[in-house]
Design a protein around this motif. Structure first.
Motif, short mmCIF file in Angstrom:
data_model
loop_
_atom_site.label_atom_id
_atom_site.label_comp_id
_atom_site.label_asym_id
_atom_site.label_seq_id
_atom_site.Cartn_x
_atom_site.Cartn_y
_atom_site.Cartn_z
N THR A 212 75.82 22.24 134.37
CA THR A 212 75.52 22.59 132.94
C THR A 212 75.99 23.76 132.37
N GLY A 213 76.70 24.73 132.94
CA GLY A 213 77.22 25.90 132.65
C GLY A 213 78.62 25.91 132.47
N SER A 214 79.38 24.84 132.75
CA SER A 214 80.70 24.59 132.56
C SER A 214 81.12 24.49 131.08
N ARG A 215 82.31 25.22 130.83
CA ARG A 215 82.83 25.03 129.56
C ARG A 215 83.01 23.79 128.97
N ALA A 216 83.46 22.75 130.02
CA ALA A 216 83.52 21.36 129.57
C ALA A 216 82.40 20.57 129.25
N PHE A 217 81.10 21.02 129.61
CA PHE A 217 80.02 20.42 129.39
C PHE A 217 79.45 20.08 128.10
N ARG A 218 79.45 18.90 127.65
CA ARG A 218 78.77 18.58 126.35
C ARG A 218 77.50 17.97 126.44
N PRO A 219 76.37 18.99 126.05
CA PRO A 219 74.89 18.54 126.01
C PRO A 219 74.81 17.51 124.99
N LYS A 220 75.49 17.27 123.93
CA LYS A 220 75.17 16.28 122.79
C LYS A 220 75.63 14.81 123.34
N LEU A 221 76.34 14.99 124.48
CA LEU A 221 76.86 13.50 125.24
C LEU A 221 76.33 13.46 126.60
N SER A 222 75.31 14.11 126.68
CA SER A 222 74.59 13.99 127.86
C SER A 222 73.13 13.57 127.68
N TYR A 223 72.53 12.67 128.43
CA TYR A 223 71.03 12.09 128.34
C TYR A 223 70.28 11.99 129.59
N VAL A 224 69.12 12.21 129.59
CA VAL A 224 68.06 11.93 130.46
C VAL A 224 66.97 11.25 130.07
N VAL A 225 66.46 10.43 131.08
CA VAL A 225 65.34 9.61 131.08
C VAL A 225 64.08 10.71 131.63
N LEU A 226 63.16 10.45 130.93
CA LEU A 226 61.76 11.41 131.13
C LEU A 226 60.90 10.68 131.38
N ASP A 227 59.98 11.09 132.54
CA ASP A 227 58.62 10.51 132.73
C ASP A 227 57.68 11.74 132.65
N GLY A 228 57.19 11.94 131.51
CA GLY A 228 56.59 13.26 131.27
C GLY A 228 57.47 14.45 131.50
N ASP A 229 57.24 15.40 132.55
CA ASP A 229 58.12 16.45 132.70
C ASP A 229 58.95 15.96 133.96
N THR A 230 59.10 14.81 134.63
CA THR A 230 59.87 14.54 135.58
C THR A 230 61.16 13.91 134.97
N VAL A 231 62.20 14.54 135.36
CA VAL A 231 63.69 13.76 135.08
C VAL A 231 63.88 12.49 136.05
N ALA A 232 63.85 11.34 135.43
CA ALA A 232 63.88 9.93 136.30
C ALA A 232 65.35 9.60 136.46
N ALA A 233 66.09 9.83 135.56
CA ALA A 233 67.62 9.45 135.52
C ALA A 233 68.35 10.07 134.55
#
Length: 322
Positions: A212-233
């Protein structure tokens, strides 16, 4: 290590990034591997706080031209085997002179020294990859005692047609990546890949540097599935400016896709990845790509094919015991 007369060998420094980029551009023009790097990409590699460039890199020089290089990637933790990955190439105009073999012998020696210094009580191996069409590289590796260990596919999907979307189950949220749950994402990734061949847990520094600190990383093209505070996928997107400059095609590279064990079988990774593709298309990207282990235990290959990905190239991972 003895090098041919007239060739200067030394570790790679930050000032060498432009010459290194020129070497890799010459390799790509000849080999057509689909890998492009600019000097800024390579400078980022050299500034990795966990890289000891003095011991982990070597560049071969003829005058002011870098004509070959090799680099080792030591493991930071060990689960079963201390796997030291290596890479390198020789400029196409300097091939068939024994430089490739000399560089690989250097990597074997450097990997052995690294293993002895860090994880001497664990089994060790050096690991290298070659495209399945590169017969010369494959023959060289086999001649140096490497054996085939695993197969990987580079897959691509066009983003100019109808794209699928999937709903997440009630109680779960599909959201953009946000730095506030970066650590939870790292923990989820380590848990999701615990049963994958060759995978080792990412420590916080390595995660921030390479993921997530790479210059190539694109936060706006990255998604997570949350179950409360838990990252599920999750599915994380990247863009390599050097690829676009060379090919003229904007491509979103999906670097990480995963689901924690307790949440598998519910289509969560599919929903996250489909959303990355849809967002990429809306943002003007023309293509998506990713890499996958041919023997991935979670059935990822079938998932990617169902979303329009097809195999673009095949790679072989080789190993040799240290």
């Amino acid at each position: 290590m003895t090098w041919p007369e007239g060739i200067v060998a030394r570790s790679i420094t930050t000032g060498d990034a432009p010459a290194w980029a020129d070497l890799l551009a010459a390799r790509e023009a000849f080999d057509q591997d689909g890998e492009n790097y600019d000097a800024s990409d390579l400078l980022e590699e050299l500034e990795d706080p966990q890289l000891d460039a003095e011991r982990a890199t070597v560049g071969l020089w003829s005058g002011d031209q870098m004509i070959g290089y090799a680099k080792i990637h030591p493991a930071r933790t060990v689960v079963d085997v201390d796997r030291v990955s290596v890479e390198g190439t020789v400029h196409p105009e300097w091939r068939r002179r024994g430089l490739g073999g000399a560089l690989m012998r250097w990597t074997i020696h450097a990997a052995g020294e690294q293993h002895a210094a860090t994880f001497p009580d664990s089994p060790g191996e050096v690991r290298a990859s070659a495209k399945n069409t590169h017969e010369g590289s494959i023959a060289m590796l086999r001649g140096l005692g490497f054996e085939e260990a695993r197969y990987f596919f580079d897959m691509k999907a066009p983003l100019d047609g109808p794209l699928q979307s999937f709903e997440t189950p009630d109680g779960l949220q599909l959201v953009h990546y946000d730095p506030s749950f970066d650590e939870a994402l790292r923990v989820a990734h380590n848990e999701a890949f615990r049963d994958h061949w060759g995978s080792v847990p990412r420590d916080p520094e390595s995660w921030k540097t390479h993921v997530t600190g790479s210059r190539a990383f694109r936060p706006k093209l990255s998604y997570v599935v949350l179950d409360g505070d838990t990252v599920a996928a999750y599915a994380l997107g990247y863009e390599w400016a050097a690829d676009t400059a060379v090919t003229g095609i904007r491509e979103v590279y999906v670097g990480q896709v995963g689901t924690r064990r307790a949440y598998r079988g519910r289509g969560l990774a599919r929903a996250a990845l489909a959303t990355v593709l849809a967002e990429g298309a809306r943002a003007g990207y023309q293509r998506a790509s990713l890499g996958v282990d041919a023997d991935n235990p979670t059935g990822a290959l079938g998932l990617y094919e169902s979303l329009g990905f097809v195999v673009h190239s095949k790679w072989i991972t080789f190993r040799r015991a240290l």
